[in-house]
Design a protein around this motif. Structure first.
Motif, mmCIF file in Angstrom:
data_model
loop_
_atom_site.group_PDB
_atom_site.id
_atom_site.type_symbol
_atom_site.label_atom_id
_atom_site.label_comp_id
_atom_site.label_asym_id
_atom_site.label_seq_id
_atom_site.Cartn_x
_atom_site.Cartn_y
_atom_site.Cartn_z
ATOM 1 N N GLN A 348 0.783 -1.285 -0.014
ATOM 2 C CA GLN A 348 0.032 0.009 -0.195
ATOM 3 C C GLN A 348 0.747 1.164 -0.098
ATOM 4 N N MET A 349 2.060 1.138 -0.667
ATOM 5 C CA MET A 349 2.862 2.412 -0.802
ATOM 6 C C MET A 349 2.520 3.259 -2.024
ATOM 7 N N ARG A 350 2.266 4.533 -1.946
ATOM 8 C CA ARG A 350 1.812 5.551 -3.081
ATOM 9 C C ARG A 350 2.890 5.359 -3.971
ATOM 10 N N ARG A 351 2.508 5.065 -5.414
ATOM 11 C CA ARG A 351 3.385 4.913 -6.545
ATOM 12 C C ARG A 351 3.724 6.457 -6.684
ATOM 13 N N VAL A 352 5.090 6.542 -6.964
ATOM 14 C CA VAL A 352 5.692 8.061 -7.326
ATOM 15 C C VAL A 352 6.047 8.205 -8.827
ATOM 16 N N SER A 353 5.926 9.443 -9.308
ATOM 17 C CA SER A 353 6.414 9.777 -10.568
ATOM 18 C C SER A 353 7.061 10.747 -10.644
ATOM 19 N N CYS A 354 8.125 10.836 -11.919
ATOM 20 C CA CYS A 354 9.329 11.630 -11.926
ATOM 21 C C CYS A 354 8.759 12.752 -12.898
ATOM 22 N N VAL A 355 8.666 13.897 -12.759
ATOM 23 C CA VAL A 355 8.323 14.795 -13.948
ATOM 24 C C VAL A 355 9.637 15.848 -13.928
ATOM 25 N N VAL A 356 10.087 15.773 -15.081
ATOM 26 C CA VAL A 356 11.235 16.338 -15.667
ATOM 27 C C VAL A 356 10.911 17.756 -16.715
ATOM 28 N N TYR A 357 11.324 18.533 -16.281
ATOM 29 C CA TYR A 357 11.416 19.904 -17.285
ATOM 30 C C TYR A 357 12.711 20.250 -18.007
ATOM 31 N N ILE A 358 12.856 19.964 -19.253
ATOM 32 C CA ILE A 358 13.979 20.243 -19.910
ATOM 33 C C ILE A 358 13.930 21.446 -21.156
ATOM 34 N N GLN A 359 14.952 22.333 -21.000
ATOM 35 C CA GLN A 359 14.572 23.464 -21.931
ATOM 36 C C GLN A 359 16.032 23.176 -22.953
ATOM 37 N N ASN A 360 15.966 23.033 -24.126
ATOM 38 C CA ASN A 360 16.976 22.850 -24.935
ATOM 39 C C ASN A 360 17.245 24.314 -25.469
ATOM 40 N N LYS A 361 18.369 24.847 -24.894
ATOM 41 C CA LYS A 361 18.610 26.443 -25.468
ATOM 42 C C LYS A 361 19.197 26.525 -26.879
ATOM 43 N N ALA A 362 19.679 25.523 -27.378
ATOM 44 C CA ALA A 362 20.028 25.653 -28.733
ATOM 45 C C ALA A 362 19.010 25.811 -29.579
ATOM 46 N N ILE A 363 17.902 24.982 -29.470
ATOM 47 C CA ILE A 363 16.988 25.083 -30.456
ATOM 48 C C ILE A 363 15.364 25.694 -29.905
ATOM 49 N N TYR A 364 15.592 26.252 -28.717
ATOM 50 C CA TYR A 364 14.483 26.885 -28.137
ATOM 51 C C TYR A 364 13.280 25.984 -28.047
#
Length: 431
Positions: A348-364
């Motif tokens: 009964q352990m809550r499942r975790v999700s990883c949310v990652v923000y990535i900005q590619n500076k070269a191609i905006y």
């Protein structure tokens, strides 16, 4: 990180700590004067805001938050307690609401806090230090003494600059463990059901709002206070115990329960007889007036806070973040919302999700990467969504995470068709 000695630290102002990582406090005195723990571990410096430690470890619900701000109130929550070897006993007072005491996670947490001298002393230090501040009209500086705990492991979200880390959110901790394996808890809410002769009748009436209303003069028949307050499940802070204690209810009274399945449904005001007068109460059946009080719960007790199998994914993101000239990276952990079996893993352990923000500076370009923990062997690909020039990003992210629960553990293609996206399949260790 693992801290060899948690209480071995310096106390500095938030202004000094935030300067080290270029975090702006908008020149607000009440923010700049907040106090922060400075902890050094293996050549790295961590800045832990005192108020964040208090929020994550002690402010787990409304009753504990109120208790920490009153003198010796924690003793008012317990009528009797003892620790006999590996068996703990707690008799909770009527101050603890029924719905709170029925939460086994809260009982495990409270027994850990109340029966550990180190943790309890840290909890009680909040009011002691606050009382001194009140004398100087310095209300906003809530302080705490860290418990004398060895090898405390914590997982956090924060900001890094060189070898300095500002902790923004305390996500979970493995501090001092417990010595007991069983907890007996007694409370007025625990009543043993005794089968009684006779059939129980259920009646459903549709009452029309007409006729004269007369006050009920019999106090015993008036409405009673509803002690079961609404509980709001907010983003949780995890507390790890290697061995989760079993919780045993101790019944203090008995309650007769009639058996039967007779059901009546009638139009009118009861018994099919239309009365011109209704006997009513002036009392509110809900404590606090016409608006029902709301409690909150931020606590989750588990036996594993170290990533749920996301360690390799985290290392990959950390390697990506090292190329700061090309990428701007931010990462956060989100517990999946309740609603389906997929919301939980084993025990009964809550499942975790990883949310990652990535900005590619070269191609905006701006991307979000979603990785859901699957330590139970579930098959689920990594999702990459292009959010470039999109508005209401938080709303879309929330919808994607909610849909994976409602879709029983698979990405909902209909919702994702609004974006440009890719799914990357996992191939064992070669991810």
């Amino acid at each position: 990180m693992t801290i060899p000695q948690l209480a071995q630290c310096k106390v500095i102002t938030a202004l000094d700590a935030c300067k080290s990582v270029d975090y702006y406090l908008f020149a607000k005195p009440e923010l700049m004067s907040q106090l922060v723990f400075e902890i050094s571990v293996e050549g790295k410096t961590y800045y832990l805001p005192q108020v964040e430690f208090i929020r994550a470890v002690f402010a787990v619900n409304k009753i504990m938050t109120n208790t920490m701000l009153q003198p010796n109130w924690i003793e008012l929550l317990v009528t009797k307690s003892n620790l006999n070897g590996q068996r703990a006993f707690l008799e909770m007072s009527d101050e603890v609401q029924n719905n709170i005491v029925k939460d086994e996670n809260f009982i495990r947490y409270f027994a850990w806090l109340y029966l550990s001298p180190n943790i309890k002393a840290s909890f009680e230090s909040i009011y002691t230090l606050l009382a001194q501040k009140i004398l100087n009209n310095d209300y906003l500086k809530i302080e705490v003494h860290l418990p004398a705990v060895l090898n405390a492991f914590i997982r956090f979200r924060g900001i890094k600059k060189d070898n300095k880390y500002l902790i923004l959110q305390w996500l979970g901790s493995d501090m001092e463990g417990t010595t007991f394996t069983d907890i007996e808890v007694k409370h007025k809410a625990f009543k043993k059901g005794i089968a009684a002769p006779g059939q129980r009748k259920y009646r459903k009436s549709i009452k029309e709002d007409d006729g004269e209303k007369v006050l009920n003069e019999d106090n015993e028949k008036r409405s009673k206070q509803d002690a079961n307050q609404q509980v709001v499940d907010t983003p949780s802070t995890q507390l790890q115990f290697d061995n989760l204690a079993d919780v045993h209810k101790v019944y203090g009274s008995e309650q007769e329960v009639n058996q039967g399945d007779i059901y009546f449904s009638n139009q009118g005001q009861g018994g099919g007889v239309q009365k011109q007068e209704q006997v009513v109460d002036l009392d509110e059946s809900i404590y606090g007036g016409t608006i029902q009080p709301i409690d909150f719960k931020t606590l989750e007790v588990t036996n594993d806070i170290k990533g749920q199998g996301l360690e390799k994914f985290l290392k990959m993101i950390q390697l990506l973040a090292m190329d700061a000239n090309k990428y701007k990276v931010a990462m956060n952990f989100v517990y999946l919302p309740l609603g389906r079996k997929f919301s939980f893993v084993a025990n009964q352990m809550r499942r975790v999700s990883c949310v990652v923000y990535i900005q590619n500076k070269a191609i905006y370009k701006e991307f979000y990467v979603f990785e859901v923990a699957t330590p139970d062997g579930k098959t689920l690909s990594t999702l990459i969504v292009d959010f470039t020039n999109k508005t209401n990003k938080e709303l879309h992210i929330s919808k994607i995470i909610k849909d994976i629960v409602l879709n029983s553990g698979s990405w909902k293609t209909k919702e994702l068709s609004k974006f440009s996206f890719k799914r990357l399949k996992h191939r064992g260790d070669k991810q």
